[in-house]
Design a protein around this motif. Structure first.
Motif, PDB file in Angstrom:
ATOM      1  N   VAL A 306      45.583  25.635  34.753  1.00  0.00           N
ATOM      2  CA  VAL A 306      44.154  25.322  34.674  1.00  0.00           C
ATOM      3  C   VAL A 306      43.478  25.546  36.025  1.00  0.00           C
ATOM      4  O   VAL A 306      42.378  26.103  36.106  1.00  0.00           O
ATOM      5  N   VAL A 309      42.952  29.264  36.568  1.00  0.00           N
ATOM      6  CA  VAL A 309      41.812  29.775  35.811  1.00  0.00           C
ATOM      7  C   VAL A 309      40.506  29.433  36.529  1.00  0.00           C
ATOM      8  O   VAL A 309      39.580  30.257  36.614  1.00  0.00           O
ATOM      9  N   ALA A 312      40.150  31.801  39.464  1.00  0.00           N
ATOM     10  CA  ALA A 312      39.770  33.133  38.998  1.00  0.00           C
ATOM     11  C   ALA A 312      38.291  33.175  38.628  1.00  0.00           C
ATOM     12  O   ALA A 312      37.582  34.137  38.963  1.00  0.00           O
ATOM     13  N   ASN A 313      37.819  32.133  37.962  1.00  0.00           N
ATOM     14  CA  ASN A 313      36.408  32.067  37.595  1.00  0.00           C
ATOM     15  C   ASN A 313      35.518  32.044  38.835  1.00  0.00           C
ATOM     16  O   ASN A 313      34.480  32.727  38.906  1.00  0.00           O
ATOM     17  N   THR A 394      49.892  31.491  42.278  1.00  0.00           N
ATOM     18  CA  THR A 394      48.719  31.281  41.428  1.00  0.00           C
ATOM     19  C   THR A 394      47.491  31.949  42.026  1.00  0.00           C
ATOM     20  O   THR A 394      46.691  32.573  41.319  1.00  0.00           O
ATOM     21  N   ALA A 398      45.433  34.814  40.210  1.00  0.00           N
ATOM     22  CA  ALA A 398      44.040  34.501  39.878  1.00  0.00           C
ATOM     23  C   ALA A 398      43.068  35.454  40.570  1.00  0.00           C
ATOM     24  O   ALA A 398      41.999  35.753  40.036  1.00  0.00           O
TER      25      ALA A 398
END
Length: 418
Positions: A306, A309, A312-313, A394, A398
């Protein structure tokens, strides 16, 4: 960053041409570019790294707490000893084959055995504070008869009064486990009118002469009222056959003692005897805790996912917001590789900072919990490096798509939509 972005190259034919070749960025330049944007938007960076921090902290906690528990268990077993054996009568629960009355003495004659004691349950005997209490209301306390070297076999310590071996003789006296004392409301052995606390066991009055500390290897005795063997036979109609024999033996010969125990206590029917080691139950409990830790490690991985993500956003939004910057850098000669490495570095640095914060939070959580449980605080280094490595991985995953997307923008496209 290097100031010279152009380099003059000579062709083999001798002609001089100018060719735009972006200069390589040093590691220092790359790091500076990666940290710069995070310093401009610190709140966004902190919120983006929060998910990573939670995931890494959870990973540290679910590895560190079981490790601390295991260290505490090792210390406890070292103190209590793993050389205890528990001998019970096998068979149907309603009618097990009884052990001989002198089972403890039989085992005490085995060379490596250092001490032995036996316990006999009296399931039909009630225990009450006084005669006004219903006989069926025993407050969850069982009555047992005991004989042998209880102090050294059980490693028992008295919280108040005397130990069972001193108070469990022919006189009508009883020693309570800590849970039994609590359930019966016995909090002190202070005498009243010259007499200590009294309990009605069956139809006979017994004086409470001691309260034990908890015995981790024998939790069944915590809720028991221990009566002397002969007093149980004389006063309570006890038949004299033990249900369980406990013994201590030399650690090096424990397996040999375990092998000969059934035939020693019951030569006619050795198959009707089971031998176990109480410390194995504590080890099994530790294995159960390890299983639950694996479950929580899965939850930590979900938290990292989570968090990834979220990062990445954040990086995709950053690419959209910085199209002018990307177009300008491309117009000044920055290559696609430099744009990719810039945004990828930002993502990795962001996750690495979140991972570092997670390690600190997880370490504090492990130390706090271990301190509250009086455990030694253990923080496995593989968990720390694994948490940081997971954060870096990560960040790389990402930031990969946003970095590629940013590098594909042409200078004209980026500046035209600015």
């Amino acid at each position: 960053m290097r100031k010279r972005l152009l380099r003059l190259r000579r062709r083999p034919a001798g002609r001089q041409t100018q060719r735009y070749v972006p200069a390589r960025l040093s590691a220092r330049d790359v790091l500076a570019l990666g940290v710069l944007r995070l310093r401009v938007r610190p709140m966004r960076a902190a919120l983006s790294a929060l998910g990573i921090s939670i995931g890494v902290a959870t990973m540290i906690v679910v590895v560190g707490i079981p490790a601390s528990s295991k260290a505490a268990l090792a210390e406890q077993l070292s103190r209590l000893g793993t050389n205890m054996l528990k001998i019970k009568a096998a068979g149907d629960k309603t009618s097990p084959t009884p052990l001989p009355e002198q089972a403890d003495a039989m085992m005490a004659r085995v060379g490596p055995v250092t001490s032995a004691a036996e316990i006999g349950k009296m399931t039909e005997v009630s225990i009450r504070r006084n005669e006004k209490v219903d006989q069926g209301d025993t407050s969850g306390v069982s009555v047992v008869a005991a004989r042998g070297d209880l102090k050294h076999t059980f490693e028992a310590e008295a919280w108040a009064g005397t130990l069972p071996e001193q108070g469990a003789g022919k006189l009508p006296s009883v020693v309570l486990g800590p849970t039994a004392a609590h359930n019966l409301g016995i909090t002190s052995l202070a005498p009243h009118n010259g007499i200590g606390p009294q309990l009605l066991i069956g139809d006979k009055w017994f004086t409470v002469t001691g309260i034990l500390r908890s015995i981790p290897l024998l939790p069944e005795l915590d809720s028991a009222a221990i009566v002397g063997w002969q007093a149980a036979k004389d006063q309570l109609g006890f038949g004299g056959h033990p249900d369980t024999v406990y013994l201590r033996a030399r650690e090096s010969a424990l397996d040999d003692v375990r092998a000969v125990a059934p035939a020693t206590v019951n030569p006619q029917r050795p198959e009707a005897v089971t031998v176990s080691r109480p410390s194995d139950a504590l080890a099994a409990k530790q294995m159960t805790e390890t299983t639950f830790s694996s479950l929580f490690l899965g939850l930590a991985a979900v938290a990292l996912l989570v968090g990834g993500v979220g990062v990445a956003n954040t990086m995709i939004i950053s690419v959209l917001e910085r199209r002018t910057e990307i177009g300008l850098r491309r117009a000044l000669g920055a290559g696609r590789g430099q744009i990719r490495i810039q945004f990828l570095t930002e993502s990795v640095v962001l996750c690495l900072l979140g991972g570092g914060a997670g390690v600190l939070l997880g370490t504090a959580g492990v130390a706090g919990w271990a301190l509250s449980q009086s455990w030694p605080a253990v923080l496995p280094l593989p968990a720390v490096f694994g948490g940081l490595g997971s954060a870096v991985l990560t960040g790389a995953v990402a930031g990969l798509y946003p970095a590629v997307r940013a590098s594909r923008l042409t200078p004209t496209e980026a500046l035209a939509n600015a």
